[in-house]
Structures are given as C-alpha cells and as structure tokens.
Design a protein around this motif. Structure first.
Motif, mmCIF file in Angstrom:
data_model
loop_
_atom_site.group_PDB
_atom_site.id
_atom_site.type_symbol
_atom_site.label_atom_id
_atom_site.label_comp_id
_atom_site.label_asym_id
_atom_site.label_seq_id
_atom_site.Cartn_x
_atom_site.Cartn_y
_atom_site.Cartn_z
ATOM 1 N N HIS A 267 8.885 -50.762 -29.783
ATOM 2 C CA HIS A 267 10.230 -50.249 -30.038
ATOM 3 C C HIS A 267 10.777 -49.655 -28.743
ATOM 4 N N VAL A 268 11.972 -50.075 -28.365
ATOM 5 C CA VAL A 268 12.596 -49.660 -27.108
ATOM 6 C C VAL A 268 13.873 -48.879 -27.407
ATOM 7 N N LEU A 269 14.040 -47.745 -26.738
ATOM 8 C CA LEU A 269 15.271 -46.957 -26.840
ATOM 9 C C LEU A 269 16.171 -47.303 -25.665
ATOM 10 N N ILE A 270 17.448 -47.553 -25.971
ATOM 11 C CA ILE A 270 18.424 -47.911 -24.944
ATOM 12 C C ILE A 270 19.527 -46.862 -24.936
ATOM 13 N N ASP A 271 19.846 -46.361 -23.754
ATOM 14 C CA ASP A 271 20.855 -45.309 -23.620
ATOM 15 C C ASP A 271 21.719 -45.624 -22.408
ATOM 16 N N ARG A 272 22.635 -44.734 -22.126
ATOM 17 C CA ARG A 272 23.425 -44.832 -20.894
ATOM 18 C C ARG A 272 23.367 -43.492 -20.172
ATOM 19 N N ASP A 273 23.262 -43.529 -18.860
ATOM 20 C CA ASP A 273 23.221 -42.285 -18.101
ATOM 21 C C ASP A 273 24.630 -41.760 -17.878
ATOM 22 N N GLU A 274 24.741 -40.666 -17.107
ATOM 23 C CA GLU A 274 26.049 -40.029 -16.901
ATOM 24 C C GLU A 274 27.036 -40.941 -16.193
ATOM 25 N N ASN A 275 26.538 -41.977 -15.542
ATOM 26 C CA ASN A 275 27.414 -42.937 -14.864
ATOM 27 C C ASN A 275 27.699 -44.177 -15.711
ATOM 28 N N GLY A 276 27.199 -44.172 -16.947
ATOM 29 C CA GLY A 276 27.438 -45.302 -17.830
ATOM 30 C C GLY A 276 26.470 -46.450 -17.646
ATOM 31 N N GLN A 277 25.459 -46.254 -16.797
ATOM 32 C CA GLN A 277 24.496 -47.316 -16.562
ATOM 33 C C GLN A 277 23.438 -47.345 -17.675
ATOM 34 N N ILE A 278 23.044 -48.537 -18.052
ATOM 35 C CA ILE A 278 22.070 -48.704 -19.136
ATOM 36 C C ILE A 278 20.682 -48.266 -18.675
ATOM 37 N N THR A 279 20.026 -47.490 -19.525
ATOM 38 C CA THR A 279 18.635 -47.089 -19.275
ATOM 39 C C THR A 279 17.800 -47.479 -20.486
ATOM 40 N N THR A 280 16.536 -47.797 -20.256
ATOM 41 C CA THR A 280 15.644 -48.160 -21.352
ATOM 42 C C THR A 280 14.365 -47.343 -21.276
ATOM 43 N N LYS A 281 13.754 -47.137 -22.434
ATOM 44 C CA LYS A 281 12.519 -46.348 -22.516
ATOM 45 C C LYS A 281 11.688 -46.897 -23.664
ATOM 46 N N LEU A 282 10.416 -47.110 -23.421
ATOM 47 C CA LEU A 282 9.521 -47.585 -24.476
ATOM 48 C C LEU A 282 9.181 -46.417 -25.402
ATOM 49 N N PHE A 283 9.594 -46.514 -26.659
ATOM 50 C CA PHE A 283 9.308 -45.460 -27.630
ATOM 51 C C PHE A 283 7.929 -45.638 -28.254
ATOM 52 N N ALA A 284 7.582 -46.875 -28.583
ATOM 53 C CA ALA A 284 6.285 -47.136 -29.213
ATOM 54 C C ALA A 284 5.783 -48.503 -28.810
#
Length: 464
Positions: free
Chosen positions: A432-449
């Motif tokens: 499971h991957v979490l996808i967000d955006r940083d303060e500049n609107g750039q996409i960031t991803t993080k492995l949740f599980a």
C-alpha cells in the motif's frame, strides 16, 4: 478503422476528465504517472491519494455554505466523517485538517478518538457523534469520554435501553440524539431499518424518558437513508417524514436544534457518472427551511456524515494481467496477479462496480475479456463495467505486460477485506502506497505497508 483501446474510451465517454488524463499511451490519475508508480513499487498495489480527501470535504462545505447563504438559512453546517469508511491514521489526519467532526460506530472507534485527542488533532470543539448499537464496552468508552470533559460527544440513541445504560455510565449532564428508524426502499428485503426508533415512537419516547430527566438534554434528530442522498421520490418522501418529526419535537423541546441528515453522497463509479451535488444540497436546505417556516419553528443546524464521499475517491488498486485463458469460443479470461474477493471485496459481496481502466497500451487494439482472480473460488471475477455489458482491454500479449487500474476504491475495501489478516486462499494483501503533494505541489510517495508475507499468515495461523 478505429479499433484501438483509446478509440473505444473516446467513443464511449467524455475523455479526458478532471482526474483522468493520458500522457502518450499511459494513464495519469490526478497527474500521477501510474506507470512510474508501478516501476517503483511493482504490482499488485493499493494506493491512497491523500489530497483528494481534503478536496471533497472542501467541495461539500462550499455547496452547503452557498445554499445556506442563498436561502438565508439561520442554522449552521457541520461536516462529519464516519470513521467506519476507513479507520487508517493517514486518512483521519488528512480529514481533520479541514475543521470537521467525527462519527463513530463501535467501541474501538473511541480508542482512536482518544489517541487523536492526545495528539491534539481532536479538540473540545470537535463533535463526536456516536452511532450504532451500543453495549458494554462502547457505552463505557462513551461514558469515559464525556466524563473526561468532552461535552461535544453526542451519543445517538438507537434503542430504548441505551438511555438508561448511558445514564449509569455518565457522571454529569449530557446531550443525546435520537435516530429515526427510516423505512427502507420497497425493493429492500425488509420494511424498516433495524437501527433507530420508529417515526411514531420518537415523540412519546422523548416525553416518557427525556423530558423530565434533568441529566439528559435532547440535542439532535438523526435521519439516515441506507441508499444515500439521491434525487428519488423515496428519499424526498423520507425527508418530509423526518421533518414532521423534527417539527413535532421542536415545538415541545426547544433544545433539539440539530438535524443529522445521515446517508452519504454517491461517488464516481463510472466515467459516465452524473450527479448534481450542488442541486441536491440546495434542494435539501430549501425543503428544510420551507417546512420549518411553514410550521413556525427555527431551522435546525445541519450535520452530515460523509464516509465514502470523503475517502472513496482517494483510493485505487493496480494489477498486472498475468495470463490469458481461452475457455470456449467466446470467453477469454485475463488472470490478474491478485484476488478481487480479498482486495476489492465489494465487487464480490454486493456486485459493486468501480472505474476500471487500462494503465498502459492505450494505442493497442482492444478485445472483450473477463477478469479472473487468483483464488480457486468461482466467484473471484469481474465481468462488466457500469455502462457496458462487458470489459474491453488492450489485447493480451505475453511479451507486452498489461496493467489495469481500479479507481475510487478508498472506502471500506481494506476493513471488509481484513487488512493485515488472513486472506482467502492465502492470497497476500498487496503493498500500500500513500501519495501526497508537498508545499510546492510536487507529488510525493511513501510505502505504508509491504505486501503480506508467508510468515505473517503462518503466525496468525499458529504455525510460528
């Protein structure tokens, strides 16, 4: 001749759409390069696009604020998120950024609330609306929350006995709501909801149990329609009946100042989805105001409990087509590298349809197929789209991997599927991957599980 997958989509739907676009022949979701996601994390995988949670909350708040202003409505609006749709911390963290309230369904929900209170993410200004059938542990947890000073915790009375149980558990004055047992749609298997108290019994219950009880104040009437807020004669008829009860109560109970119009908004389940949210909000506010003005009673504050609408459109699942089986002259089975029963259980349990699209190879020719999961269960399949009697995908080619995505899957699927637990035929839960955006609107991803491992299941089964 237009026989490519991109031609099929373009002829069948309006495409591109707000969240779905194409870069060359690769599908983009909210600007996320899904093939890049696959290259980094592999497939199968689940993902959550966190900004969409805030996007939908802000949309709903805007619709209600606009309607209140248009109709000079004197009550206020309160957006609640029902935690049962998805209990994950990253979901609650994102939702609570938007000045919302919480609706709970069971005892352990209150433990989550306490955790968020300890982190300062829920404060005394957040309403905690406690729904569901309540016994022992749930009653005790609600009592502890209110006794601890959270005065905006409002248990919703589901049956006659709950009021006495709550009174015994709570050491101070407290507020309650009453849930209406609405009548189900005519095609439903039973006539009246098993939850709540019948329309005709609410006023007598108030007069008998609450009116002269100095410890208890009636604050809210809770109205829930199982099929959600839809522009049907059934919904409007039930709303009118609910308003009659509110007006009766308000005339004899000035403390009941809130109406919870539970039952959620639908979410997009097809590229052909069409629902006028703004019209529905406007009409609901108008109908409530007219009914109250005609009866000469103040309009109620409005609460909504949006679960699927809050979180559903943030989720997605991506699979790889492993193999194609030609079972007879007409049926081609594309076998995915996971299971529908375990990863999208609503497709199996209630024949729910999600948006399904190829992730790559949009410029290849298409064919009609059925989709099969890895379990040995004959029900582990997906065979039609919401607006078509079949599934069409780019033609299978063992030398050209094909990936498919299911979208707007963020509500209920993980909890119903038993996230982190045993899975049917021991097919592992995908990463499971979490996808967000940083303060500049750039996409960031993080492995949740990570994807579930054999040793995880062996430990649950007692082998380790």
């Amino acid at each position: 001749m237009k026989n490519k997958y991109i031609d099929l989509i373009d002829q069948t739907y309006y495409f591109p759409q707000e969240e779905f676009t194409l870069d060359d022949e690769k599908l983009q979701f909210h600007g996320i390069d899904l093939m890049k996601l696959i290259e980094e994390y592999g497939a199968p995988l689940k993902f959550t696009y966190l900004p969409q949670i805030s996007n939908n909350i802000k949309k709903a708040k805007h619709w209600f604020e606009k309607a209140l202003d248009k109709h000079n409505y004197k009550g206020n609006y309160n957006y609640c998120y029902c935690t049962k749709s998805s209990h994950f911390e990253h979901i609650l963290n994102e939702a609570l950024k938007n000045d919302i309230h919480i609706e709970t369904s069971s005892a352990f929900d209150i433990d989550i609330v306490n955790n968020l209170i300890n982190q300062g993410k829920i404060t005394e200004n957040n309403y905690i609306i406690c729904n569901g059938f309540k016994r022992d542990k749930y009653i005790a947890n609600i009592g502890n929350l209110i006794n601890g000073g959270h005065d905006k915790c409002i248990p919703i009375i589901d049956n006659y006995e709950e009021l006495d149980l709550l009174t015994d558990a709570i050491d101070k004055d407290f507020q309650v709501g009453i849930r209406i047992a609405s009548e189900e749609e005519p095609k439903f298997e039973f006539y009246t909801s098993r939850l709540g108290i019948g329309y005709k019994n609410i006023v007598p219950f108030y007069e008998r149990e609450i009116k002269d009880n100095d410890k208890v104040t009636l604050k809210m009437l809770h109205f829930f329609i199982n099929t959600g807020i839809r522009d049907t004669s059934y919904y409007w008829n039930e709303l009118v009946k609910c308003l009659k009860v509110y007006i009766q109560l308000r005339k004899i109970c000035p403390t009941v100042d809130s109406l919870n119009i539970g039952g959620g908004f639908p979410i997009k389940n097809s590229l052909a989805f069409n629902y006028d949210y703004e019209y529905m909000v406007d009409e609901i506010i108008y109908q409530i105001k007219v009914a109250c003005d005609d009866a000469g009673v103040p309009v109620p504050n409005i609460f909504t409990e949006f679960g699927s609408f809050t979180v559903g459109e943030s989720g997605g699942a991506i699979y790889e087509v492993l193999y194609q089986k030609q079972q007879n002259d007409r049926e081609k089975w594309n076998m995915i590298n996971s299971s529908f029963i375990t990863t999208l259980p609503d497709t199996w349990a209630i024949s729910k349809r999600f948006i399904m699209l190829a992730v790559n190879r949009w410029k290849d020719e298409y064919e009609r197929v059925l989709l099969g999961g890895l379990t040995c269960d004959s029900d582990d399949y997906y065979n039609s789209e919401q607006n078509m009697a079949a599934i069409y995908l780019p033609k299978f080619n063992k030398n050209k991997p094909l990936y498919i995505g299911f979208f707007n899957t963020g509500a209920y699927q993980e909890t119903i599927g038993g996230f982190g637990g045993l899975q049917h035929c021991l097919i592992p839960t995908p990463k499971h991957v979490l996808i967000d955006r940083d303060e500049n609107g750039q996409i960031t991803t993080k492995l949740f599980a990570e994807q579930q491992k054999a040793e995880d299941m062996l430990a649950i089964l007692g082998y380790k």
